[in-house]
Design a protein around this motif. Sequence first.
Motif, PDB file in Angstrom:
ATOM      1  N   GLN A 129     -36.444  43.082 -27.037  1.00  0.00           N
ATOM      2  CA  GLN A 129     -36.303  42.778 -28.456  1.00  0.00           C
ATOM      3  C   GLN A 129     -37.585  43.179 -29.191  1.00  0.00           C
ATOM      4  O   GLN A 129     -38.675  42.713 -28.854  1.00  0.00           O
ATOM      5  CB  GLN A 129     -36.024  41.294 -28.671  1.00  0.00           C
ATOM      6  CG  GLN A 129     -35.739  40.940 -30.130  1.00  0.00           C
ATOM      7  CD  GLN A 129     -35.372  39.488 -30.306  1.00  0.00           C
ATOM      8  OE1 GLN A 129     -35.481  38.702 -29.366  1.00  0.00           O
ATOM      9  NE2 GLN A 129     -34.921  39.124 -31.500  1.00  0.00           N
ATOM     10  N   PRO A 130     -37.482  44.042 -30.192  1.00  0.00           N
ATOM     11  CA  PRO A 130     -38.681  44.477 -30.908  1.00  0.00           C
ATOM     12  C   PRO A 130     -39.203  43.404 -31.859  1.00  0.00           C
ATOM     13  O   PRO A 130     -38.475  42.480 -32.260  1.00  0.00           O
ATOM     14  CB  PRO A 130     -38.194  45.712 -31.679  1.00  0.00           C
ATOM     15  CG  PRO A 130     -36.738  45.444 -31.913  1.00  0.00           C
ATOM     16  CD  PRO A 130     -36.263  44.687 -30.705  1.00  0.00           C
ATOM     17  N   PHE A 131     -40.463  43.536 -32.208  1.00  0.00           N
ATOM     18  CA  PHE A 131     -41.116  42.692 -33.222  1.00  0.00           C
ATOM     19  C   PHE A 131     -41.164  41.224 -32.820  1.00  0.00           C
ATOM     20  O   PHE A 131     -41.211  40.342 -33.673  1.00  0.00           O
ATOM     21  CB  PHE A 131     -40.443  42.837 -34.594  1.00  0.00           C
ATOM     22  CG  PHE A 131     -40.011  44.229 -34.911  1.00  0.00           C
ATOM     23  CD1 PHE A 131     -40.898  45.290 -34.767  1.00  0.00           C
ATOM     24  CD2 PHE A 131     -38.727  44.507 -35.334  1.00  0.00           C
ATOM     25  CE1 PHE A 131     -40.501  46.589 -35.046  1.00  0.00           C
ATOM     26  CE2 PHE A 131     -38.324  45.795 -35.619  1.00  0.00           C
ATOM     27  CZ  PHE A 131     -39.222  46.846 -35.478  1.00  0.00           C
ATOM     28  N   VAL A 132     -41.081  40.937 -31.506  1.00  0.00           N
ATOM     29  CA  VAL A 132     -41.158  39.573 -31.005  1.00  0.00           C
ATOM     30  C   VAL A 132     -42.368  39.468 -30.079  1.00  0.00           C
ATOM     31  O   VAL A 132     -42.604  40.344 -29.244  1.00  0.00           O
ATOM     32  CB  VAL A 132     -39.873  39.186 -30.242  1.00  0.00           C
ATOM     33  CG1 VAL A 132     -40.016  37.800 -29.614  1.00  0.00           C
ATOM     34  CG2 VAL A 132     -38.682  39.220 -31.187  1.00  0.00           C
ATOM     35  N   VAL A 133     -43.167  38.399 -30.249  1.00  0.00           N
ATOM     36  CA  VAL A 133     -44.350  38.209 -29.427  1.00  0.00           C
ATOM     37  C   VAL A 133     -43.937  37.798 -28.013  1.00  0.00           C
ATOM     38  O   VAL A 133     -43.155  36.869 -27.828  1.00  0.00           O
ATOM     39  CB  VAL A 133     -45.273  37.133 -30.050  1.00  0.00           C
ATOM     40  CG1 VAL A 133     -46.501  36.912 -29.177  1.00  0.00           C
ATOM     41  CG2 VAL A 133     -45.674  37.544 -31.458  1.00  0.00           C
TER      42      VAL A 133
END
Length: 647
Positions: free
Chosen positions: A352-356
């Motif tokens: 999942q992109p843009f997730v820490v």
Amino acid sequence: GTRAAPPGLLSFDPSRPLPPQELADLGRALAAKGYDTRTKSIGPDSSLALAIGDDFNFSDGEWSLGYIAGLRHAQSWDIREEERTFYAATNAGLAANEFFERTQTERAVDSSLFGSAGFTYGERHQVNLNLIRLRQTTDEVQTDEGVLGSGNFERLATLQWIENELQLGQLNGKHSLPVLGNFVVDWQYSTAKASREAPNVRVERFAFNEDTGQFRVDTFGNEQRFESLQDDADEYKLDLLWEKEFRDGIGARFGAGASILRRERDSSIRRFRFIGGSRFNTDSLEEVYNSTTIGPGPGQFRLQDRSQTTDSYSASVDLDALYLSTDAYWGDFRLYLGARQEEIFQEVVTLQPFVVNPTPQIGVVDERSLLPAATLTWAYSDKAQVRLAYGDSLARPDIREQSPANFIDPLLDVRVEGNPDLRQTEINNLDLRWEYYFSATESLSVAYFRKTFDSPIELVESPASGRLLRIFNAESATNSGVEIDYYRSMAGLESSRFMPSFGRSLPWQDVFIGLNYARIESEIDLGDTPGIVTNTSRPLQGQSPYVANMSLSYLPADGDIEATLLYNVSGERISQVGVSGRPDTYEQPFHQVDFTFSAKLPWGEGWKAKLRLRNLLDPAAEFKIGDEVARTYNKGREVAFSLEWRM
């Protein structure tokens, strides 16, 4: 109607995060430009192809240089109307929980460019360069109207513009080295870049208002997607061949080779929807979404990022192969022995992109396989031979099948969810065949074949929804059967005593009949843990119990006219494996008749006309679950005419 993509959206990057202000700007752009409704007119299919080439000889033909180049542009229309029903298993039997009519309209525009140049030195050295560029754009509108998943009467509209592109370059050569005996070197390098862009897919849901008898926009059912896929591949091949005749009638051909494949893919999807706002009693999207209804104020719509955890994945494939082979002959016998070793590392990472610190889902195929093959042929006469063949092969999951992201199966037109735990399938093949040749082009063959599958890949229905399929590995499966193939001229009928007098003058020597029939038995073993699959004893998914083909051709020796009538049918086969008490879905036999005709025209050298008629009977294609019809549609008839001129 179709809706054109807003300016600037074609260059939208789905893999880049959007700051709040840019997200708001995108929402206003979608409202201002994204719902421009236009009328689609239906036109005929058309195509245009041009090619030019030449060959130049130098040094009295000792070496030559040739080229060929061409282009093609075509457009086609496809309109399909079908009925679909999804069933659930209940104590009282099958109950329909969704039933609707689907209408699809698609316009496809294809263009291609190719060029090839070849250099030949004597009869021993040849080098070729091939360049190809293919591009296809499709504009599609799909409407489902009926009782959908919510249980209410609704209309679901999907509009999408898809751009597919492939660029391929290939450099290859073949060299004979008499100084080393009959030694031949073949080499090849290929590079390919493929892409798929869907810059603004729109999904809109319309609810039926019983009070007004009209549809209205359901503001909770909208979605817009931006899809992007890039795929790059490089492949290297080297083949070595040495032939030796030890004495008259005894010899062998020895081969060795290697190949290296490197492939990379990146795929991403971004999903957006408008939330908030007010309910409108209208079916006009322009009235619902516009510059006055979108904004930060109370009662206004806001654009929300709804991307899923499985919407982005990257993949890499490293495949290395080596092989050795011997093709020996002595007298009436010929023996081929070969072995190929393949080592593959295929990894698909869904993240999942843009997730820490996201948790990736990883699918891996990491295998080294040795694939033997052997064929023994006994040519016991000038016209007949017996052949026994054995070989091992592999079937690997496709990259997208190893990602939990879902996709549309192109054959079933149903959404499929991938599985990171998929394994490759190992296949053992055995074939015993008898062949008889009436002439160089006429033959009769009878064969017995058997295939065993270890970990075959199948599609099963998701228990949560009959509209979603999942992929999994079964334990094993077998396919076995017989095949009969016959092709021969009908010469001799003119002298048959059964032929009436008016038929004896017909050119039966130019009429050819072809028959092919295969009878197949298949069985699958799901292992000790069949799970929720309804039928644990059944045929392999997609395997018909029989396949039959027949052709009747008129092929005079001068080639001025060619005509062929074709017939094909396959027995019913499982298209979707049932679960949780739901029966398997079977695709019913489809009888297809085609006709092709071509003739040289008396306008001068090189003129030719061609006519192709497909699916003349146009029967209904049906899919049944038990005794109920789950899906039905007509494929439609196709008429194609082309005019060709060769210089």
